[in-house]
Design a protein around this motif. Structure first.
Motif, short mmCIF file in Angstrom:
data_model
loop_
_atom_site.label_atom_id
_atom_site.label_comp_id
_atom_site.label_asym_id
_atom_site.label_seq_id
_atom_site.Cartn_x
_atom_site.Cartn_y
_atom_site.Cartn_z
N ILE A 3 46.92 -9.76 -17.07
CA ILE A 3 46.42 -10.45 -18.37
C ILE A 3 45.96 -9.11 -19.28
N PHE A 4 45.27 -8.12 -18.97
CA PHE A 4 44.91 -7.06 -19.72
C PHE A 4 46.16 -5.95 -20.02
N LYS A 5 46.73 -5.97 -21.19
CA LYS A 5 47.81 -4.92 -21.47
C LYS A 5 47.32 -4.25 -22.73
N LYS A 6 48.03 -2.83 -22.76
CA LYS A 6 47.80 -1.93 -23.99
C LYS A 6 48.67 -2.49 -24.92
N ILE A 7 48.46 -1.78 -26.21
CA ILE A 7 49.52 -2.18 -27.25
C ILE A 7 49.99 -0.90 -27.56
N LEU A 8 51.18 -0.54 -27.85
CA LEU A 8 51.67 0.53 -28.70
C LEU A 8 52.01 0.36 -30.08
N ILE A 9 51.61 1.19 -30.84
CA ILE A 9 51.91 1.34 -32.43
C ILE A 9 52.55 2.47 -32.80
N PHE A 10 54.18 2.18 -33.27
CA PHE A 10 54.98 3.21 -33.18
C PHE A 10 55.99 3.12 -34.40
N LYS A 11 56.71 4.20 -34.84
CA LYS A 11 57.69 4.03 -35.90
C LYS A 11 58.87 3.10 -35.47
#
Length: 299
Positions: free
Chosen positions: A268-276
């Protein structure tokens, strides 16, 4: 009469609706025998499904046969790939693409306008009764008392959601770290109330104004990290978010064409990647909630 079929559902009316869909006719043309009315159980546990036996009335069998599901299927023209469009939807933070058949547009209107008009047509949803809402309120207050955090609960219906707000002397205890305690309590209440609520209606819990403040915090964090990504070129991350929180981040960044966001992880709990675009999130500048990091942790 035609051969009888058995149908099971959460209630007798819902089972009858399924029977009408299966036979392709209205309730008036069916012979319906109720074998089990169903039971809600205790606090939504040990519940029993409704059970009915249905057959077509003799006078209706010939009419329904002419317009049976098999007949309608043969009349339906298959959709070619070139007539399909893609609908992008957020599913627990991950972006998925699904094919959707396009209807033939009316003269003077493009395909996008026809699809958009169809998408915004609201489905009529049955609203929970006052008795059901009161029973949910009583259950929540009882749970809070058993937890040692006796508090007041107010309820109101907003669209397809029963909004429950908890106020009292134990708000911080009920929220927990990053809202984890509140999310767990909401999960339990939803399970208990599911059998009493109409389809597609959910229960949402809030303590004070935590949900709104949390949403604003995530939006601000997402935009700050996006600026860092654009300046440094390094992938940044926000760890351990539930599906609704991940959706807030994705929506906050969806109009920024210079960066991308995606959910990674299991459960249920996931991380979010923010990238170009083009970096595929391989390099990471990293960030823990509430503090900034300059290292490059492994993903």
């Amino acid at each position: 009469m035609s051969k009888a079929k058995d149908f099971y559902s959460i209630s007798v009316p819902e089972a009858i609706r399924q029977a009408c869909d299966d036979f392709g006719t209205s309730q008036e043309k069916l012979e319906i025998e109720v074998l089990e009315t169903g039971s809600k159980g205790i606090f939504g546990l040990c519940k029993k499904r409704a059970h009915i036996r249905v057959s077509l009335k003799k006078s209706s069998a010939s009419e329904v046969k002419k317009d049976s599901p098999e007949t309608r299927k043969n009349k339906r023209r298959p959709v070619k790939p070139k007539e399909q469009d893609l609908i992008v939807e957020e599913a627990g933070g991950a972006v998925e693409e699904k094919p959707a058949a396009m209807e033939k547009p009316e003269p003077g209107r493009g395909p996008a306008a026809a699809l958009a008009e169809k998408a915004v047509e609201p489905e009529e949803t049955e609203m929970p009764s006052d008795e059901v809402l009161e029973s949910i309120r009583v259950d929540i207050e009882r749970i809070l008392t058993l937890m040692g955090f006796a508090s007041g609960v107010t309820l109101h219906v907003d669209g397809q959601s029963v909004q429950c707000n908890i106020k009292g002397d134990y708000e911080q205890d009920l929220v927990g770290q990053d809202g984890r305690t509140l999310d767990s309590l909401q999960y339990v209440v939803r399970k208990m109330a599911s059998s009493r609520l109409p389809d597609r209606v959910t229960v949402d819990l809030d303590v004070g104004n935590f949900r709104e403040e949390r949403m604003q915090e995530l939006q601000k964090m997402a935009r700050e990290l996006a600026e860092q990504v654009k300046e440094t070129g390094k992938t940044m991350s926000i760890p351990a978010l539930n599906p609704s929180e991940r959706r807030v981040v994705h929506v906050a960044l969806q109009d920024d064409k210079k960066i991308r966001s995606r959910s990674v992880g299991e459960g249920i709990f996931k991380k979010i990647l923010i990238f170009k675009p083009g970096s595929k999130g391989r390099k990471s500048g990293g960030r823990r909630r509430g503090r900034q990091g300059g290292g490059s942790p492994k993903q």
